[in-house]
Design an enzyme around this catalytic site. Structure first.
Site, PDB file in Angstrom:
ATOM      1  N   SER A  57      59.799  34.128  15.249  1.00 54.98           N
ATOM      2  CA  SER A  57      58.984  32.934  15.174  1.00 54.98           C
ATOM      3  C   SER A  57      57.756  33.059  14.267  1.00 54.98           C
ATOM      4  O   SER A  57      57.196  32.049  13.869  1.00 54.98           O
ATOM      5  CB  SER A  57      58.506  32.554  16.577  1.00 54.98           C
ATOM      6  OG  SER A  57      57.606  33.513  17.097  1.00 54.98           O
ATOM      7  N   SER A 112      60.083  38.451  17.211  1.00 56.01           N
ATOM      8  CA  SER A 112      59.396  37.452  16.384  1.00 56.01           C
ATOM      9  C   SER A 112      58.426  38.015  15.357  1.00 56.01           C
ATOM     10  O   SER A 112      57.924  37.264  14.523  1.00 56.01           O
ATOM     11  CB  SER A 112      58.644  36.462  17.280  1.00 56.01           C
ATOM     12  OG  SER A 112      59.527  35.526  17.820  1.00 56.01           O
ATOM     13  N   LYS A 122      48.506  33.693  13.053  1.00 53.93           N
ATOM     14  CA  LYS A 122      49.569  32.852  13.608  1.00 53.93           C
ATOM     15  C   LYS A 122      48.960  31.769  14.499  1.00 53.93           C
ATOM     16  O   LYS A 122      48.045  32.066  15.287  1.00 53.93           O
ATOM     17  CB  LYS A 122      50.535  33.725  14.424  1.00 53.93           C
ATOM     18  CG  LYS A 122      51.780  32.999  14.928  1.00 53.93           C
ATOM     19  CD  LYS A 122      52.709  33.963  15.681  1.00 53.93           C
ATOM     20  CE  LYS A 122      54.014  33.306  16.102  1.00 53.93           C
ATOM     21  NZ  LYS A 122      54.922  34.243  16.819  1.00 53.93           N
TER      22      LYS A 122
END
Lengths: 95, 493
Positions: free
Chosen positions: B159, B183, B80
């Site tokens: 997210s 997330s 990420k």
């Protein structure tokens, strides 16, 4: 809780966020809706409850107060938008 | 050949590497090819093929010398773009960090690299990890591989939407995510993969771009529970550079899970909280939840009715605490030391111009809310009140865990929605996290396991919440759900 334009302008200044004048009304509406939503917490009885300031489920250790890194000014400044002579340059703050 | 390689689970690929049936280079090349063929998903912000191949060559060489670093040596992963990676641009999907190249490596990614993992690239996310749909990224939304080619593209959740889409789309064997209010778990549910938010303090936050420091936690995402256990074992552990990182030994989660029989969870007490049956819960979500309880009962677990009475206030609590911490954390983006600078006549003007241009709409909104609830005259009414309600929420869980060992809930209130939906009103978007936020506030581990398909043919997830630092039991319950659900659907079908 309903926020007006001037309150939003003040908050934006506190947060050092440039907000265009023509966005203030829309933001006031959005932020007021969020505040209306969170105000349900007023219905919760929190008498005698200590605020939760840490989620850690264990005693956290202290580390030695010793220098463990450093001596790398070029690395530190590598991402600076305006490095001058080993420093961060900013607009003049003292006349 | 490529399809065969990218169809493997992480554990299968690790076995293939260990016995010499596969090389890290061919595995890595297969994933790089898959990434190139799936750029329409927009799952990656930065691809690092040269670094990946070099790491794969090194992994193969180690293995040939008999010096393998373990199951992750040579395994291609996606990271990420919230984890700082030394020498590789790290953006948090924000214009303010568009050109940021960290001179250091986050602890979690350093641990994965030390275990031999191969980084394929940096995945897309909501700006500063603030969102539940990946639409707030300044690099544009990520498409969910499910429903691709349908009438409307769907969100992957957020997210960690790029990571979830990359895992589901067979663009990597596993990925890192971060979870502040859901997330990791919500995008895992939307994309039909497994995602684990560990206990707060289990993985170091050092080098992860901060959103809300009392909630942020890194965790693994992969296609199987066993894969997630392998990743967690490598990612977890005490780090003196994160003062909230727990000084506890890390169990070998993968070995413990492998030793357990997923068809037998006798003795496990599974709590089902009455308060999660929220008004207007979709019938198919409710049915999936009941089926999950039945599966665990059939495997020998005892189902216990529990109460988490303050659940209904968790979202409101979260949407005070998270923005408050965010407004404080994001004060560092001032145009002076790193990141974007937009000039101004005075220092104040430079700050305002930089931050006004550098942050997107959702980040601005949260900074403003956070600033307001922390400001003089409102601190007690909002922030202090929320901290007290947070204490009650955490107490609810502590009481519940006297009667049960894990808690079973749905992961999200719906299946994946279309890109552009739910963007008119922030509150509607926030409701995505209604089932994940409470465990975040209490700092507890939570696992999402794909458990079935919705009427529209999209994945749905079940969440297992555990006691602090008891990821082992969470994983065991998750493996039992996984076995019973026998979720084999793929977005490619």
């Amino acid at each position: 809780m309903s926020l007006d334009r001037s309150t939003v302008r003040t908050i934006a200044y506190l947060a050092r966020l440039r907000v265009a004048e023509d966005q203030l009304d829309a933001l006031a509406t959005e932020l007021s809706a969020i505040l209306d939503f969170v105000e349900q917490l007023n219905t919760v009885d929190t008498g005698g409850v200590e605020p939760m300031t840490s989620v850690a489920h264990i005693q956290l250790p202290l580390r030695a107060d010793a220098v463990s890194d450093g001596g790398a000014p070029d690395t530190v400044l590598a991402n600076a938008p305006l490095p001058i002579d080993g420093t961060y340059a900013v607009p003049k703050v003292v006349e | 050949m490529t399809a065969a390689l990218t169809g493997l689970t992480l554990a299968e690929a690790a076995d293939g590497l260990a016995c010499g049936h596969l090389s890290a280079v061919e595995l890595t090349q297969a994933y790089l090819d898959a990434m190139a063929a799936a750029r329409d998903l927009n799952a990656f912000i930065t691809e690092t093929p040269d670094l990946a191949l070099a790491a794969a060559v090194a992994a193969d060489a180690r293995r040939q010398r008999g010096q393998s670093l373990g199951p992750l040596d040579g395994i291609p992963l996606a990271i990420k773009d919230l984890f700082c990676t030394e020498g590789v641009r790290t953006t948090a999907a924000s214009p303010i960090l568009d050109a940021f190249v960290p001179p250091y490596e986050s602890t979690v990614t350093a641990k994965l690299k030390a275990a031999g993992a191969v980084m394929l690239g940096k995945t897309n996310l909501d700006e500063f990890a603030m969102g539940s749909s990946n639409v707030t990224s300044c690099f544009g939304p990520v498409k969910n591989p499910w429903g691709r080619g349908g009438e409307r593209d769907l969100v992957p959740g957020g997210s960690s939407g790029g990571s979830a889409a990359a895992v589901a789309g067979r663009l990597c064997l596993g990925a890192t995510g971060t979870d502040t209010g859901g997330s990791i778990r919500q995008p895992a549910a939307f994309c039909g993969i497994v995602g684990l938010k560990p206990t707060y303090g289990r993985c170091s936050r050092w080098g992860i771009i901060a959103f809300a420091s009392s909630l942020d936690q890194a965790g693994p995402m992969a296609r199987r529970v066993a894969d997630v256990a392998i990743l967690l074992t490598a990612m977890a552990g005490h780090d003196p550079r994160d003062s909230t990182s727990a000084p506890l030994p890390v169990p070998d989660f993968a070995a413990d899970l492998a030793a357990a029989d997923p068809s037998d969870v006798r003795g496990l007490r599974v709590g089902v909280p009455a308060e999660y049956r929220v008004g207007g819960m979709a019938e198919e979500i409710d049915a999936l939840w009941r089926r999950g309880a039945d599966w665990l009962r059939a495997a020998g677990a005892t189902i216990v009715d529990i109460s988490l009475p303050h659940t209904q206030h968790a979202l409101a609590t979260y949407y005070i605490i998270a923005p408050a911490e965010a407004s404080s954390n994001l004060a560092r983006y001032d145009g002076v030391r790193f990141g974007l600078r937009v000039p101004g006549e005075t220092l104040d003007e430079m700050y305002q111009n930089t931050r006004g241009e550098g942050f997107g709409a959702e980040v601005r909104r949260r900074i403003l809310i956070g600033t307001y609830v922390l400001s003089a005259g409102y601190y007690d009414a909002y922030y202090l009140k929320a901290q007290k309600v947070r204490a009650l929420i955490a107490r609810d869980f502590a009481h519940a865990f006297e009667a049960c060992d894990v808690i079973l809930t749905p992961t999200a209130p719906s299946d994946a929605f279309a890109i552009g939906e739910k963007t008119d009103d922030p509150i509607t978007m926030y409701l995505n996290d209604v089932f994940t936020v409470p465990a975040s506030l209490a700092g507890l581990p939570g696992l999402s396991v794909p458990a079935g398909l919705s009427r529209r043919g999209l994945p749905l997830g079940l969440q297992v919440i555990g006691r602090p630092f008891d990821e082992a039991t969470v994983l065991r319950a998750g493996a039992a759900l996984e076995r019973a659900a026998a979720f084999t659907a793929t977005p490619m079908a």
